[in-house]
Design a protein around this motif. Structure first.
Motif, PDB file in Angstrom:
ATOM      1  N   GLN A  41       0.836  -1.206   0.000  1.00 58.29           N
ATOM      2  CA  GLN A  41       0.000   0.000   0.000  1.00 58.29           C
ATOM      3  C   GLN A  41       0.869   1.253   0.000  1.00 58.29           C
ATOM      4  O   GLN A  41       1.997   1.254   0.477  1.00 58.29           O
ATOM      5  CB  GLN A  41      -0.978  -0.021   1.160  1.00 58.29           C
ATOM      6  N   GLU A  43       1.390   5.371  -2.218  1.00 57.74           N
ATOM      7  CA  GLU A  43       1.220   6.116  -3.455  1.00 57.74           C
ATOM      8  C   GLU A  43       2.397   5.854  -4.383  1.00 57.74           C
ATOM      9  O   GLU A  43       3.551   5.877  -3.949  1.00 57.74           O
ATOM     10  CB  GLU A  43       1.093   7.613  -3.170  1.00 57.74           C
ATOM     11  N   TYR A  44       2.084   5.627  -5.628  1.00 58.15           N
ATOM     12  CA  TYR A  44       3.084   5.377  -6.657  1.00 58.15           C
ATOM     13  C   TYR A  44       2.996   6.512  -7.676  1.00 58.15           C
ATOM     14  O   TYR A  44       1.961   6.696  -8.320  1.00 58.15           O
ATOM     15  CB  TYR A  44       2.831   4.028  -7.333  1.00 58.15           C
ATOM     16  N   ALA A  45       4.070   7.274  -7.815  1.00 58.53           N
ATOM     17  CA  ALA A  45       4.110   8.386  -8.761  1.00 58.53           C
ATOM     18  C   ALA A  45       4.784   7.906 -10.043  1.00 58.53           C
ATOM     19  O   ALA A  45       5.797   7.208  -9.997  1.00 58.53           O
ATOM     20  CB  ALA A  45       4.885   9.552  -8.164  1.00 58.53           C
ATOM     21  N   THR A  66      -0.465   9.886 -10.198  1.00 54.26           N
ATOM     22  CA  THR A  66      -0.241   9.030  -9.029  1.00 54.26           C
ATOM     23  C   THR A  66      -1.354   7.992  -8.966  1.00 54.26           C
ATOM     24  O   THR A  66      -2.517   8.309  -9.197  1.00 54.26           O
ATOM     25  CB  THR A  66      -0.265   9.873  -7.738  1.00 54.26           C
ATOM     26  N   LYS A  68      -2.812   5.136  -6.224  1.00 52.69           N
ATOM     27  CA  LYS A  68      -2.735   4.797  -4.803  1.00 52.69           C
ATOM     28  C   LYS A  68      -3.303   3.411  -4.557  1.00 52.69           C
ATOM     29  O   LYS A  68      -4.331   3.042  -5.117  1.00 52.69           O
ATOM     30  CB  LYS A  68      -3.516   5.831  -3.991  1.00 52.69           C
ATOM     31  N   SER A  70      -4.564   1.070  -1.341  1.00 56.83           N
ATOM     32  CA  SER A  70      -4.932   1.018   0.069  1.00 56.83           C
ATOM     33  C   SER A  70      -5.355  -0.402   0.399  1.00 56.83           C
ATOM     34  O   SER A  70      -6.053  -1.042  -0.390  1.00 56.83           O
ATOM     35  CB  SER A  70      -6.106   1.963   0.363  1.00 56.83           C
ATOM     36  N   SER A  80      -6.838   3.367  -6.397  1.00 48.10           N
ATOM     37  CA  SER A  80      -7.360   4.681  -6.774  1.00 48.10           C
ATOM     38  C   SER A  80      -6.722   5.077  -8.098  1.00 48.10           C
ATOM     39  O   SER A  80      -5.513   5.314  -8.167  1.00 48.10           O
ATOM     40  CB  SER A  80      -7.034   5.721  -5.702  1.00 48.10           C
ATOM     41  N   GLU A  99     -12.182   4.697  -7.744  1.00 48.85           N
ATOM     42  CA  GLU A  99     -11.578   3.648  -6.911  1.00 48.85           C
ATOM     43  C   GLU A  99     -12.162   2.303  -7.301  1.00 48.85           C
ATOM     44  O   GLU A  99     -13.372   2.181  -7.498  1.00 48.85           O
ATOM     45  CB  GLU A  99     -11.833   3.916  -5.437  1.00 48.85           C
ATOM     46  N   LYS A 165       7.193   3.993  -5.723  1.00 46.17           N
ATOM     47  CA  LYS A 165       6.725   4.448  -4.407  1.00 46.17           C
ATOM     48  C   LYS A 165       7.583   5.606  -3.934  1.00 46.17           C
ATOM     49  O   LYS A 165       8.742   5.677  -4.163  1.00 46.17           O
ATOM     50  CB  LYS A 165       6.832   3.286  -3.418  1.00 46.17           C
TER      51      LYS A 165
END
Length: 165
Positions: A41, A43-45, A66, A68, A70, A80, A99, A165
């Motif tokens: 989990q 955020e991946y840019a 980005t 995300k 979760s 997301s 989502e 990440k």
């Protein structure tokens, strides 16, 4: 010749007996799968590429975004996804971000993770979206691909994301 025939018959019988006595139910894990979204989990840019394979003349520039992940209580993930904007026939079209819940995340060998496959079947921004999503995470790098039909479009939009990440 009779000895060879007897020996061959014994080998065939032993093979048949060993195959018939093998218990297959002990070999599987009973369908137990360990979902591990908590491991990945965050955020991946990165960069999203969007294409319309059925209409290769439509050029859609890649964009920074980005994605995300979760973790849910059941070990599965909520992904997301970002909004996407493109121009077709001089008209700007926007697909709102959304989502996607209950996406499986399973650890595979060598520290990699498999994300999905997951079915996209939902309303997004008043439009029905149907498609598939899947990807991998390895060494902190997230590669994600999803395709979907939006509204009454006769063709799929394909999204490919690569980020860290």
């Amino acid at each position: 010749m009779k000895k060879i025939f007897s020996l061959m018959a014994m080998v065939v019988m032993m093979t048949a007996m060993s195959v018939m006595t093998t218990a297959c139910s002990d070999d599987d894990n009973g369908g137990d799968v360990s979902y591990v979204a908590g491991d990945v989990q965050g955020e991946y840019a990165g960069v999203m590429n969007m294409s319309v394979p059925a209409q290769p003349s439509i050029a859609i520039p890649p964009f920074d975004t980005t994605v995300k992940i979760s973790a849910q209580d059941n070990g599965m993930a909520v992904i997301s996804l970002p909004k996407a904007t493109y121009v077709m026939n001089g008209r700007e079209l926007v697909i709102p971000g959304f989502e996607l819940e209950n996406v499986p995340v399973v650890k595979s060998g060598y520290g990699a993770y498999v994300v999905g496959p997951a079915v996209i079947n939902r309303e997004v921004g008043g439009l029905e979206c149907k498609g598939m999503l899947g990807g991998t995470i390895s060494g902190g790098r997230f590669s994600l691909e999803y395709s979907m039909k939006v509204g009454k479009m006769p063709f799929d939009l394909v999204f490919k994301f690569a980020g860290e990440k």
